[in-house]
Design a protein around this motif. Sequence first.
Motif, PDB file in Angstrom:
ATOM      1  N   GLN A  85      -4.110  -9.410  -1.776  1.00  0.00           N
ATOM      2  CA  GLN A  85      -4.801 -10.574  -1.234  1.00  0.00           C
ATOM      3  C   GLN A  85      -3.799 -11.520  -0.570  1.00  0.00           C
ATOM      4  OE1 GLN A  85      -6.581 -12.124  -4.766  1.00  0.00           O
ATOM      5  NE2 GLN A  85      -8.190 -10.571  -4.807  1.00  0.00           N
ATOM      6  N   PRO A  86      -3.886 -11.672   0.754  1.00  0.00           N
ATOM      7  CA  PRO A  86      -2.924 -12.524   1.460  1.00  0.00           C
ATOM      8  C   PRO A  86      -2.839 -13.946   0.916  1.00  0.00           C
ATOM      9  CG  PRO A  86      -4.245 -11.299   3.032  1.00  0.00           C
ATOM     10  CD  PRO A  86      -4.840 -11.056   1.672  1.00  0.00           C
ATOM     11  N   GLU A  87      -3.979 -14.540   0.551  1.00  0.00           N
ATOM     12  CA  GLU A  87      -3.972 -15.916   0.061  1.00  0.00           C
ATOM     13  C   GLU A  87      -3.122 -16.041  -1.194  1.00  0.00           C
ATOM     14  OE1 GLU A  87      -7.138 -14.116  -0.118  1.00  0.00           O
ATOM     15  OE2 GLU A  87      -7.197 -14.326   2.051  1.00  0.00           O
ATOM     16  N   MET A  88      -3.254 -15.075  -2.085  1.00  0.00           N
ATOM     17  CA  MET A  88      -2.492 -15.125  -3.329  1.00  0.00           C
ATOM     18  C   MET A  88      -1.000 -14.924  -3.058  1.00  0.00           C
ATOM     19  SD  MET A  88      -2.796 -12.916  -6.838  1.00  0.00           S
ATOM     20  CE  MET A  88      -2.247 -11.369  -6.146  1.00  0.00           C
ATOM     21  N   TYR A  89      -0.659 -13.917  -2.286  1.00  0.00           N
ATOM     22  CA  TYR A  89       0.754 -13.623  -2.051  1.00  0.00           C
ATOM     23  C   TYR A  89       1.429 -14.695  -1.196  1.00  0.00           C
ATOM     24  CZ  TYR A  89       0.378  -9.355  -4.643  1.00  0.00           C
ATOM     25  OH  TYR A  89       0.207  -8.461  -5.664  1.00  0.00           O
ATOM     26  N   HIS A  90       0.681 -15.354  -0.322  1.00  0.00           N
ATOM     27  CA  HIS A  90       1.253 -16.469   0.444  1.00  0.00           C
ATOM     28  C   HIS A  90       1.670 -17.602  -0.496  1.00  0.00           C
ATOM     29  CE1 HIS A  90      -0.854 -15.243   4.452  1.00  0.00           C
ATOM     30  NE2 HIS A  90       0.165 -14.477   4.152  1.00  0.00           N
ATOM     31  N   ARG A  91       0.898 -17.828  -1.550  1.00  0.00           N
ATOM     32  CA  ARG A  91       1.252 -18.861  -2.534  1.00  0.00           C
ATOM     33  C   ARG A  91       2.575 -18.541  -3.223  1.00  0.00           C
ATOM     34  NH1 ARG A  91      -4.147 -18.342  -4.746  1.00  0.00           N
ATOM     35  NH2 ARG A  91      -3.116 -17.542  -6.598  1.00  0.00           N
ATOM     36  N   PHE A  92       2.905 -17.263  -3.303  1.00  0.00           N
ATOM     37  CA  PHE A  92       4.153 -16.827  -3.943  1.00  0.00           C
ATOM     38  C   PHE A  92       5.320 -16.807  -2.959  1.00  0.00           C
ATOM     39  CE2 PHE A  92       1.327 -13.907  -6.733  1.00  0.00           C
ATOM     40  CZ  PHE A  92       0.903 -14.982  -7.482  1.00  0.00           C
ATOM     41  N   GLY A  93       5.046 -17.092  -1.666  1.00  0.00           N
ATOM     42  CA  GLY A  93       6.116 -17.115  -0.673  1.00  0.00           C
ATOM     43  C   GLY A  93       6.199 -15.881   0.203  1.00  0.00           C
ATOM     44  N   PHE A  94       5.290 -14.945   0.024  1.00  0.00           N
ATOM     45  CA  PHE A  94       5.263 -13.752   0.869  1.00  0.00           C
ATOM     46  C   PHE A  94       4.711 -14.119   2.241  1.00  0.00           C
ATOM     47  CE2 PHE A  94       5.724 -11.906  -3.221  1.00  0.00           C
ATOM     48  CZ  PHE A  94       6.170 -10.613  -3.074  1.00  0.00           C
ATOM     49  N   VAL A  95       5.118 -13.376   3.256  1.00  0.00           N
ATOM     50  CA  VAL A  95       4.640 -13.570   4.626  1.00  0.00           C
ATOM     51  C   VAL A  95       4.171 -12.224   5.173  1.00  0.00           C
ATOM     52  CG1 VAL A  95       6.106 -15.581   5.065  1.00  0.00           C
ATOM     53  CG2 VAL A  95       6.957 -13.283   5.597  1.00  0.00           C
ATOM     54  N   PRO A  96       3.326 -12.246   6.197  1.00  0.00           N
ATOM     55  CA  PRO A  96       2.843 -10.974   6.756  1.00  0.00           C
ATOM     56  C   PRO A  96       3.998 -10.095   7.244  1.00  0.00           C
ATOM     57  CG  PRO A  96       1.521 -12.801   7.559  1.00  0.00           C
ATOM     58  CD  PRO A  96       2.698 -13.403   6.844  1.00  0.00           C
ATOM     59  N   ALA A  97       4.017  -8.873   6.793  1.00  0.00           N
ATOM     60  CA  ALA A  97       5.074  -7.928   7.183  1.00  0.00           C
ATOM     61  C   ALA A  97       4.978  -7.571   8.660  1.00  0.00           C
ATOM     62  CB  ALA A  97       4.989  -6.675   6.315  1.00  0.00           C
ATOM     63  N   ALA A  98       3.784  -7.661   9.215  1.00  0.00           N
ATOM     64  CA  ALA A  98       3.592  -7.327  10.634  1.00  0.00           C
ATOM     65  C   ALA A  98       4.419  -8.225  11.547  1.00  0.00           C
ATOM     66  CB  ALA A  98       2.109  -7.414  11.002  1.00  0.00           C
ATOM     67  N   ARG A  99       4.731  -9.434  11.099  1.00  0.00           N
ATOM     68  CA  ARG A  99       5.573 -10.339  11.888  1.00  0.00           C
ATOM     69  C   ARG A  99       6.931  -9.715  12.206  1.00  0.00           C
ATOM     70  NH1 ARG A  99       5.364 -16.105   8.753  1.00  0.00           N
ATOM     71  NH2 ARG A  99       3.125 -16.450   8.915  1.00  0.00           N
ATOM     72  N   PHE A 100       7.337  -8.790  11.371  1.00  0.00           N
ATOM     73  CA  PHE A 100       8.653  -8.171  11.513  1.00  0.00           C
ATOM     74  C   PHE A 100       8.550  -6.713  11.963  1.00  0.00           C
ATOM     75  CE2 PHE A 100       8.682 -11.452   8.261  1.00  0.00           C
ATOM     76  CZ  PHE A 100       9.620 -12.317   8.803  1.00  0.00           C
ATOM     77  N   GLY A 101       7.371  -6.337  12.453  1.00  0.00           N
ATOM     78  CA  GLY A 101       7.191  -4.975  12.928  1.00  0.00           C
ATOM     79  C   GLY A 101       7.111  -3.952  11.806  1.00  0.00           C
ATOM     80  N   LEU A 102       6.684  -4.382  10.636  1.00  0.00           N
ATOM     81  CA  LEU A 102       6.563  -3.493   9.480  1.00  0.00           C
ATOM     82  C   LEU A 102       5.092  -3.202   9.209  1.00  0.00           C
ATOM     83  CD1 LEU A 102       9.133  -5.388   7.280  1.00  0.00           C
ATOM     84  CD2 LEU A 102       9.459  -3.085   8.215  1.00  0.00           C
ATOM     85  N   ARG A 103       4.825  -1.980   8.783  1.00  0.00           N
ATOM     86  CA  ARG A 103       3.455  -1.590   8.456  1.00  0.00           C
ATOM     87  C   ARG A 103       3.456  -0.653   7.253  1.00  0.00           C
ATOM     88  NH1 ARG A 103       5.405   1.747  12.150  1.00  0.00           N
ATOM     89  NH2 ARG A 103       4.755   3.926  12.189  1.00  0.00           N
ATOM     90  N   SER A 104       2.327  -0.599   6.574  1.00  0.00           N
ATOM     91  CA  SER A 104       2.186   0.313   5.437  1.00  0.00           C
ATOM     92  C   SER A 104       1.544   1.609   5.916  1.00  0.00           C
ATOM     93  CB  SER A 104       1.348  -0.331   4.334  1.00  0.00           C
ATOM     94  OG  SER A 104      -0.021  -0.289   4.659  1.00  0.00           O
ATOM     95  N   THR A 105       1.541   2.588   5.039  1.00  0.00           N
ATOM     96  CA  THR A 105       0.975   3.896   5.399  1.00  0.00           C
ATOM     97  C   THR A 105      -0.546   3.900   5.421  1.00  0.00           C
ATOM     98  OG1 THR A 105       1.195   4.539   3.084  1.00  0.00           O
ATOM     99  CG2 THR A 105       2.902   5.284   4.575  1.00  0.00           C
ATOM    100  N   TRP A 106      -1.164   2.878   4.824  1.00  0.00           N
ATOM    101  CA  TRP A 106      -2.614   2.877   4.724  1.00  0.00           C
ATOM    102  C   TRP A 106      -3.230   2.136   5.900  1.00  0.00           C
ATOM    103  CZ3 TRP A 106       0.555   1.655   0.488  1.00  0.00           C
ATOM    104  CH2 TRP A 106       0.716   2.725  -0.394  1.00  0.00           C
ATOM    105  N   PRO A 107      -4.269   2.711   6.510  1.00  0.00           N
ATOM    106  CA  PRO A 107      -4.888   2.082   7.685  1.00  0.00           C
ATOM    107  C   PRO A 107      -5.577   0.762   7.336  1.00  0.00           C
ATOM    108  CG  PRO A 107      -6.132   4.039   7.010  1.00  0.00           C
ATOM    109  CD  PRO A 107      -4.914   3.973   6.148  1.00  0.00           C
ATOM    110  N   ASP A 108      -5.660  -0.102   8.333  1.00  0.00           N
ATOM    111  CA  ASP A 108      -6.384  -1.371   8.221  1.00  0.00           C
ATOM    112  C   ASP A 108      -5.863  -2.274   7.108  1.00  0.00           C
ATOM    113  OD1 ASP A 108      -8.104  -0.541  10.322  1.00  0.00           O
ATOM    114  OD2 ASP A 108      -9.290   0.604   8.867  1.00  0.00           O
ATOM    115  N   THR A 109      -4.555  -2.277   6.904  1.00  0.00           N
ATOM    116  CA  THR A 109      -3.970  -3.117   5.850  1.00  0.00           C
ATOM    117  C   THR A 109      -3.013  -4.173   6.412  1.00  0.00           C
ATOM    118  OG1 THR A 109      -2.204  -1.492   5.491  1.00  0.00           O
ATOM    119  CG2 THR A 109      -4.146  -1.342   4.059  1.00  0.00           C
TER     120      THR A 109
END
Length: 168
Positions: A113-137
């Motif tokens: 959940q982005p809202e929860m992880y943002h509270r912990f200081g995480f940021v979208p990995a896509a900003r850095f050209g990173l992606r996971s193996t699972w589609p639509d994530t």
Amino acid sequence: MLIRVEIPIDAPGIDALLRHAFNGNGEADLVKDLREDGLLTLGLVATDDEGQVVGYVAFSPVAVEGEELQWVGLAPLAVEEAYRGQGLAKKLVYEGLDSLNEFGYAAVVALGQPEMYHRFGFVPAARFGLRSTWPDTEAAFQIYPLAEDALNGVSGLVEYHEHFNREF
């Protein structure tokens, strides 16, 4: 409330917590398999005054474009229902991030959940050209750099161990 590194005697409590928190066997079986294969980089438990496991977080190795970069994935994270809303998940995550930083790990990724992880200081990995193996994530895939240079020249596919590819 005590937060500490998991020890073998905690395994049944972790298993019960994960089965209850996720309404099934998937996450509990995942942690059991990771543990048995020596793939838990770090597992932390939160225990109540009686020593019962009421919270858990696990970290395991991930690769970026097939390369080991001292990165780990956070999964799963669970808190017993009666203890939710008290900041326990945040304490578990921060304790894990602090320990991993001390151990020299470079970054932590999480899919959740982005809202929860943002509270912990995480940021979208896509900003850095990173992606996971699972589609639509894309929106749910987050990163927390531990080292200043963790993201220098790094992009592409972040791969979790094959144990994560099972049906949950």
